[in-house]
Write an enzyme that holds these catalytic residues in place. Structure first.
Site, PDB file in Angstrom:
ATOM      1  N   TYR A  83      11.684  -3.391   0.661  1.00 20.83           N
ATOM      2  CA  TYR A  83      10.910  -4.238   1.576  1.00 20.83           C
ATOM      3  C   TYR A  83      10.585  -3.451   2.835  1.00 20.83           C
ATOM      4  O   TYR A  83      11.447  -2.734   3.362  1.00 20.83           O
ATOM      5  CB  TYR A  83      11.705  -5.488   1.966  1.00 20.83           C
ATOM      6  CG  TYR A  83      11.197  -6.719   1.276  1.00 20.83           C
ATOM      7  CD1 TYR A  83       9.861  -7.085   1.398  1.00 20.83           C
ATOM      8  CD2 TYR A  83      12.037  -7.505   0.497  1.00 20.83           C
ATOM      9  CE1 TYR A  83       9.376  -8.202   0.752  1.00 20.83           C
ATOM     10  CE2 TYR A  83      11.554  -8.630  -0.147  1.00 20.83           C
ATOM     11  CZ  TYR A  83      10.219  -8.973  -0.013  1.00 20.83           C
ATOM     12  OH  TYR A  83       9.732 -10.076  -0.643  1.00 20.83           O
ATOM     13  N   GLU A  85       8.092  -4.858   5.532  1.00 22.11           N
ATOM     14  CA  GLU A  85       7.108  -5.571   6.362  1.00 22.11           C
ATOM     15  C   GLU A  85       6.914  -4.857   7.696  1.00 22.11           C
ATOM     16  O   GLU A  85       7.885  -4.431   8.330  1.00 22.11           O
ATOM     17  CB  GLU A  85       7.567  -7.005   6.643  1.00 22.11           C
ATOM     18  CG  GLU A  85       7.040  -7.987   5.627  1.00 22.11           C
ATOM     19  CD  GLU A  85       8.148  -8.559   4.795  1.00 22.11           C
ATOM     20  OE1 GLU A  85       9.089  -7.795   4.477  1.00 22.11           O
ATOM     21  OE2 GLU A  85       8.061  -9.759   4.473  1.00 22.11           O
ATOM     22  N   ASP A 238     -18.367  -2.961   1.033  1.00 15.60           N
ATOM     23  CA  ASP A 238     -17.311  -3.026   0.015  1.00 15.60           C
ATOM     24  C   ASP A 238     -17.694  -2.007  -1.056  1.00 15.60           C
ATOM     25  O   ASP A 238     -18.563  -2.259  -1.882  1.00 15.60           O
ATOM     26  CB  ASP A 238     -17.250  -4.445  -0.543  1.00 15.60           C
ATOM     27  CG  ASP A 238     -16.229  -4.580  -1.667  1.00 15.60           C
ATOM     28  OD1 ASP A 238     -15.748  -3.540  -2.171  1.00 15.60           O
ATOM     29  OD2 ASP A 238     -15.925  -5.722  -2.054  1.00 15.60           O
ATOM     30  N   THR A 264     -11.304  -1.081  -3.560  1.00 14.22           N
ATOM     31  CA  THR A 264     -10.156  -1.057  -4.473  1.00 14.22           C
ATOM     32  C   THR A 264      -9.925   0.415  -4.801  1.00 14.22           C
ATOM     33  O   THR A 264     -10.727   1.282  -4.424  1.00 14.22           O
ATOM     34  CB  THR A 264     -10.431  -1.819  -5.776  1.00 14.22           C
ATOM     35  OG1 THR A 264     -11.657  -1.350  -6.323  1.00 14.22           O
ATOM     36  CG2 THR A 264     -10.500  -3.311  -5.545  1.00 14.22           C
ATOM     37  N   LYS A 267     -10.930   1.781  -9.662  1.00 13.95           N
ATOM     38  CA  LYS A 267     -12.181   1.845 -10.449  1.00 13.95           C
ATOM     39  C   LYS A 267     -12.570   3.320 -10.548  1.00 13.95           C
ATOM     40  O   LYS A 267     -11.843   4.091 -11.160  1.00 13.95           O
ATOM     41  CB  LYS A 267     -13.235   0.961  -9.783  1.00 13.95           C
ATOM     42  CG  LYS A 267     -12.820  -0.514  -9.763  1.00 13.95           C
ATOM     43  CD  LYS A 267     -13.886  -1.416  -9.213  1.00 13.95           C
ATOM     44  CE  LYS A 267     -13.514  -2.872  -9.320  1.00 13.95           C
ATOM     45  NZ  LYS A 267     -12.824  -3.392  -8.124  1.00 13.95           N
ATOM     46  N   ARG A 273      -3.929  -0.151  -9.213  1.00 14.62           N
ATOM     47  CA  ARG A 273      -4.612  -1.335  -8.676  1.00 14.62           C
ATOM     48  C   ARG A 273      -4.112  -1.539  -7.251  1.00 14.62           C
ATOM     49  O   ARG A 273      -2.933  -1.813  -7.032  1.00 14.62           O
ATOM     50  CB  ARG A 273      -4.279  -2.568  -9.505  1.00 14.62           C
ATOM     51  CG  ARG A 273      -4.446  -2.376 -10.977  1.00 14.62           C
ATOM     52  CD  ARG A 273      -4.319  -3.680 -11.699  1.00 14.62           C
ATOM     53  NE  ARG A 273      -5.571  -4.387 -11.602  1.00 14.62           N
ATOM     54  CZ  ARG A 273      -6.608  -4.177 -12.402  1.00 14.62           C
ATOM     55  NH1 ARG A 273      -6.535  -3.284 -13.362  1.00 14.62           N
ATOM     56  NH2 ARG A 273      -7.714  -4.858 -12.258  1.00 14.62           N
TER      57      ARG A 273
HETATM   58  N1  DSN Z   1     -13.338  -7.611 -11.255  1.00 11.65           N
HETATM   59  C1  DSN Z   1     -14.030  -6.482 -10.689  1.00 11.65           C
HETATM   60  C2  DSN Z   1     -15.215  -6.113 -11.486  1.00 11.65           C
HETATM   61  O1  DSN Z   1     -15.124  -6.212 -12.690  1.00 11.65           O
HETATM   62  O2  DSN Z   1     -16.239  -5.714 -10.942  1.00 11.65           O
HETATM   63  C3  DSN Z   1     -14.380  -6.675  -9.283  1.00 11.65           C
HETATM   64  O3  DSN Z   1     -13.275  -7.115  -8.590  1.00 11.65           O
END
Ligand code: DSN
Length: 495
Positions: A83, A85, A238, A264, A267, A273
């Site tokens: 932990y 925080e 984003d 994120t 990707k 993730r």
């Molecule tokens: N779920 C993602 C996508 O497939 O684009 C975006 O968060």
């Protein structure tokens, strides 16, 4: 970090204690040292099946990727026990020397990966993923019911950019903030900047979001900035889908034009993730008296993440993000990103050559959207048949779609995961062929049954009793799996 070395006497006592403890352990039934296969064979077996599915199949979901073994090592490490925080140097729990070191390293690598000076940009690497990152920005910089504008979900935007329908405020971002969508031109599939400008002048949003989930062209961040300047809005970019492309200069960078950038990390960036928020800091400009005006985003955004929305950071994820960011600065990663885009272009062209309409006519990025309306097979049937032949894609709306979200008229196809398995342009023709053969099976069944609105359920009922269709599906699945298994799986010990 200070290390303490035990004295000889201390070592003897420690050894005695360990011996005592190990006899206690041997007497008890469960020690915590048992492998997963022994502790929980059921979960182990499901994971093994998922591994096989990933290995035998062709992964074309644009938002997915295969992370490295090094990233997986962090995710399965002792860091998950801790932990912490708070932020480095200011925690609400003791024992965070190593965690502070990891989080600071991750922050530094995040700024380095995008060529950002710590005088001008700050970064928060604690968001659990992209949706919490976006919500933290909104709650940090906006007041409840402030106005936001994002690309509509059916036009290729994201849920968290304010999605709502006429009947329902679907995303929490549209419940707690007032949302108005902007759109793509239904003919060209390109963002309608003039429409956005006009709506923004009427709606006067406090924030405009430049970000997409299913858009195949580069984003013109300068145009977004101009509109934000005209109406006095923040620009939040984003870059979740394209963050690997941005890090390597394969897609223009949003940083020059944005107040805040979120992403994120799993990707095109090929990490675990997780989520990251970058915010401007330092001098914003001068007032009339020539005195510096400073950005005030840092405190607002950091306190929105913690304690506003989240508890303890997921330190195993943060370490894994740091590893992914290190890899992102290598020349090999740039080659990978160039290949991702090249594969996407080649695959889109190979499908176009087989008579498929590609939204916007092609792609500049890692994905494209296929408009199936001319094939009279909807996206959900296409997704289903492709799943039956071990190809993963997702159904998607197309510009001007009249189908529902569950039965849209298109497919979104992306190449980051296939490229992580070292597939090249020369492999894309085979993949287009498999997709086409699969879709033709459904089209044929539709024709045989004379059901223009064939549903997945009806198709499955037919498949259950029609041996000829079963044979076609299973032969095609066999071909796909033989093809896929030629390619290694990063991160799998038995790749
Ligand atoms: N779920 C993602 C996508 O497939 O684009 C975006 O968060």
């Amino acid at each position: 970090m200070q290390r303490l070395f035990p004295s000889a006497l201390c070592l003897v006592r420690t050894t005695e204690l360990l011996l005592q403890r190990s006899s206690v352990r041997m007497a008890s039934q469960w020690t915590g040292q048992e492998p997963l296969a022994q502790t929980d064979p059921e979960i182990k077996s499901i994971i093994q099946n998922e591994k096989q599915r990933q290995k035998l199949g062709l992964e074309l979901i644009a938002s997915e990727n295969f992370c490295s073994r090094a990233v997986q090592e962090c995710l399965g490490s002792c860091l998950t026990n801790k932990y912490s925080e708070g932020y480095p140097g200011q925690r609400y729990y003791g024992g965070n020397e190593c965690i502070d070191e990891i989080e600071r390293l991750c922050q530094k690598r995040a700024l380095d990966a995008y060529g950002l000076s710590p005088d001008q940009w700050g970064v928060n690497v604690q968001p659990y993923s992209g949706s919490p990152a976006n919500f933290a920005v909104y709650t940090g910089l906006l007041a409840p019911h402030d106005r936001i504008m994002g690309l509509d979900l059916p036009d290729g935007g994201h849920l968290t950019h304010g999605f709502m329908t006429g009947k329902k405020k679907v995303s929490a971002t549209s419940k707690y903030f007032e949302s108005m969508a902007y759109h793509v031109n239904p003919q060209t599939g390109l963002i309608d900047f003039e429409g956005l400008r006009k709506s923004a002048k009427d709606f006067l949003p406090r924030m405009i979001i430049a970000g997409t989930s299913a858009y195949s062209r580069v984003l013109d961040y300068a145009r977004f900035r101009d509109i934000c300047n005209e109406v006095g809005a923040y620009l939040m970019s984003d870059m979740a889908h394209i963050s690997g492309l941005v890090a390597t200069g394969v897609h223009p960078s949003p940083f020059e034009f944005s107040d805040v950038v979120t992403t994120t990390t799993h990707k095109t960036l090929r990490g675990p993730r997780s989520g990251i928020i970058f915010y401007r800091r330092g001098v914003k400009g001068q007032d009339k008296a020539g005195k510096d005006i400073m950005y005030d985003y840092e405190r607002k955004i950091n306190s929105a993440v913690f304690p506003g929305l989240q508890g303890g950071p997921h330190n195993h994820q943060i370490a894994a993000v740091a590893v992914a960011l290190k890899v992102a600065s290598t020349p090999e990663f740039k080659e990978y990103q160039l290949q991702v885009v090249s594969n996407a272009r080649t695959l889109a062209k190979a499908l176009a050559d087989r008579g498929y309409n590609i939204v916007t006519g092609g792609t500049d990025v890692h994905l494209f959207v296929v408009d199936l309306r001319s094939k009279s097979v909807d996206g959900s049937l296409a997704e289903h048949i492709l799943e039956l032949i071990s190809i993963s894609v997702n159904k998607n709306t197309v510009p001007g779609d009249t189908g529902s979200a569950l039965h849209p008229s298109g497919l979104r196809i992306g190449t980051p995961a296939l490229t992580s398995r070292y597939m090249k342009d020369s492999d894309m023709g085979n993949i287009a062929g498999f997709i086409d053969e699969g879709i033709k099976i459904v089209a044929e069944v539709k024709g045989q049954l004379s059901k223009p609105n064939l549903t997945v359920k009806q198709f499955n009922a037919h498949l259950a009793k029609d041996e000829a269709t079963q044979k076609k599906v299973s032969e095609l699945r066999g071909k796909v799996e033989v093809f896929a298994t030629q390619f290694p799986m990063p991160g799998f010990e038995d790749h």
